[in-house]
Design an enzyme around this catalytic site. Structure first.
Site, PDB file in Angstrom:
ATOM      1  N   GLU A 160       0.850  -1.187   0.000  1.00  0.00           N
ATOM      2  CA  GLU A 160       0.000   0.000   0.000  1.00  0.00           C
ATOM      3  C   GLU A 160       0.884   1.236   0.000  1.00  0.00           C
ATOM      4  OE1 GLU A 160      -3.417  -0.169   2.432  1.00  0.00           O
ATOM      5  OE2 GLU A 160      -4.036   1.831   1.782  1.00  0.00           O
TER       6      GLU A 160
ATOM      7  N   ASP B 103     -10.071  -0.678  -2.932  1.00  0.00           N
ATOM      8  CA  ASP B 103      -9.577   0.298  -1.978  1.00  0.00           C
ATOM      9  C   ASP B 103     -10.683   1.298  -1.689  1.00  0.00           C
ATOM     10  OD1 ASP B 103      -6.859   0.537  -0.747  1.00  0.00           O
ATOM     11  OD2 ASP B 103      -7.429   2.631  -1.054  1.00  0.00           O
TER      12      ASP B 103
ATOM     13  N   ASP C  84     -18.456   2.745   9.737  1.00  0.00           N
ATOM     14  CA  ASP C  84     -19.910   2.538   9.596  1.00  0.00           C
ATOM     15  C   ASP C  84     -20.735   3.137  10.743  1.00  0.00           C
ATOM     16  OD1 ASP C  84     -19.727   1.346   7.149  1.00  0.00           O
ATOM     17  OD2 ASP C  84     -19.935  -0.715   7.861  1.00  0.00           O
TER      18      ASP C  84
ATOM     19  N   HIS D 299     -20.940   2.266  -1.342  1.00  0.00           N
ATOM     20  CA  HIS D 299     -19.852   2.473  -2.303  1.00  0.00           C
ATOM     21  C   HIS D 299     -19.351   1.124  -2.845  1.00  0.00           C
ATOM     22  CE1 HIS D 299     -18.678   1.862   1.765  1.00  0.00           C
ATOM     23  NE2 HIS D 299     -17.383   1.782   1.512  1.00  0.00           N
ATOM     24  N   ARG D 300     -19.107   0.166  -1.932  1.00  0.00           N
ATOM     25  CA  ARG D 300     -18.576  -1.142  -2.352  1.00  0.00           C
ATOM     26  C   ARG D 300     -19.624  -1.906  -3.150  1.00  0.00           C
ATOM     27  NH1 ARG D 300     -17.108  -2.275   2.111  1.00  0.00           N
ATOM     28  NH2 ARG D 300     -15.122  -1.292   1.726  1.00  0.00           N
TER      29      ARG D 300
ATOM     30  N   PHE E  32     -18.342  -2.352   9.792  1.00  0.00           N
ATOM     31  CA  PHE E  32     -16.979  -2.232  10.325  1.00  0.00           C
ATOM     32  C   PHE E  32     -16.493  -0.795  10.097  1.00  0.00           C
ATOM     33  CE2 PHE E  32     -14.474  -2.159   6.350  1.00  0.00           C
ATOM     34  CZ  PHE E  32     -15.437  -2.553   5.435  1.00  0.00           C
TER      35      PHE E  32
END
Ligand code: IMP
Length: 194
Positions: free
Chosen positions: A43, A72, A153, A179-180, A150
């Site tokens: 990263e 990401d 959130d 978003h995911r 997680f």
């Protein structure tokens, strides 16, 4: 190593992320198999999620025999923090955490925040890297609320469900708007057409 054309690997060590995308995957009747690969990626600190995602993808490209993706994500507090923590999300969560973030905000009603996710997908059989993005807009909750999800959130309230934090939604509810969820659905739409 399996290099079956119909297997797609999600390279992540984050079991919550894998769980979320697996739920979406189960709902679609895909000809593909989704598998987790927990390989260490490199990263970098960069200005955009896309740069981080591309670097991560290239750092493991030679270790995987098949098509795979990495994802990401970042949490951006647009007002009043001008996008912070953004690409520093992981570090900020580990250091000051959600409690620390709440101390930086005066007016929660006026706050603006969003999550972004970028999927970088290496499609082995055409030897191409493709990107899929998702965003969800909302604001910061004045308290830490909810037990689901997680990361950030418990302090994010999406505009579309303005009474609840992401951590107060079921996995299915979060996936529908997150978003995911959006980025992954775009990847699945692409794969479905292949
Ligand atoms: P990553 O680099 O994509 O793993 O994410 C950066 C930071 O954002 C990590 O601290 C994650 O816990 C957090 N994060 C990523 N996705 C989400 C999400 O869907 N909800 C809450 N926090 C998230």
């Amino acid at each position: 190593m399996n290099n079956d054309e119909n297997t797609v690997y999600f390279v992540t060590g984050n079991k919550f992320k894998f769980q979320e995308v697996s739920e979406i995957f189960k709902d679609k009747n895909m000809k593909y198999d989704l598998k987790q690969r927990d390989i260490k990626t490199t990263e970098i600190q960069a200005h955009s999620l896309r740069e981080v995602a591309l670097f991560k993808l290239n750092s493991v490209k030679n270790s995987i025999d098949g098509s795979f993706f990495i994802e990401d994500a970042g949490f951006f507090i647009d007002s009043p923090l001008k996008g912070f923590p953004g690409v520093y999300s992981s570090y900020v969560l580990k250091t000051i955490g959600n409690e620390g973030i709440l101390k930086l905000i005066d007016d929660f009603e006026l706050s603006k925040a969003h999550f972004s996710a970028i999927i970088a997908f290496y499609h082995k059989f055409i030897d191409k890297i493709l990107f899929f993005e998702g965003n969800v807009e909302g604001r910061v909750s004045n308290t830490i609320r909810g037990k689901g999800g997680f990361g950030f959130d418990p302090i994010f309230i999406p505009n579309i469900l303005p009474d609840k934090t992401f951590a107060e939604l079921s996995a299915e509810e979060k996936n529908k708007i997150s978003h995911r969820g959006q980025a992954f659905t775009k990847l699945l739409d692409y794969l479905e057409k292949k």
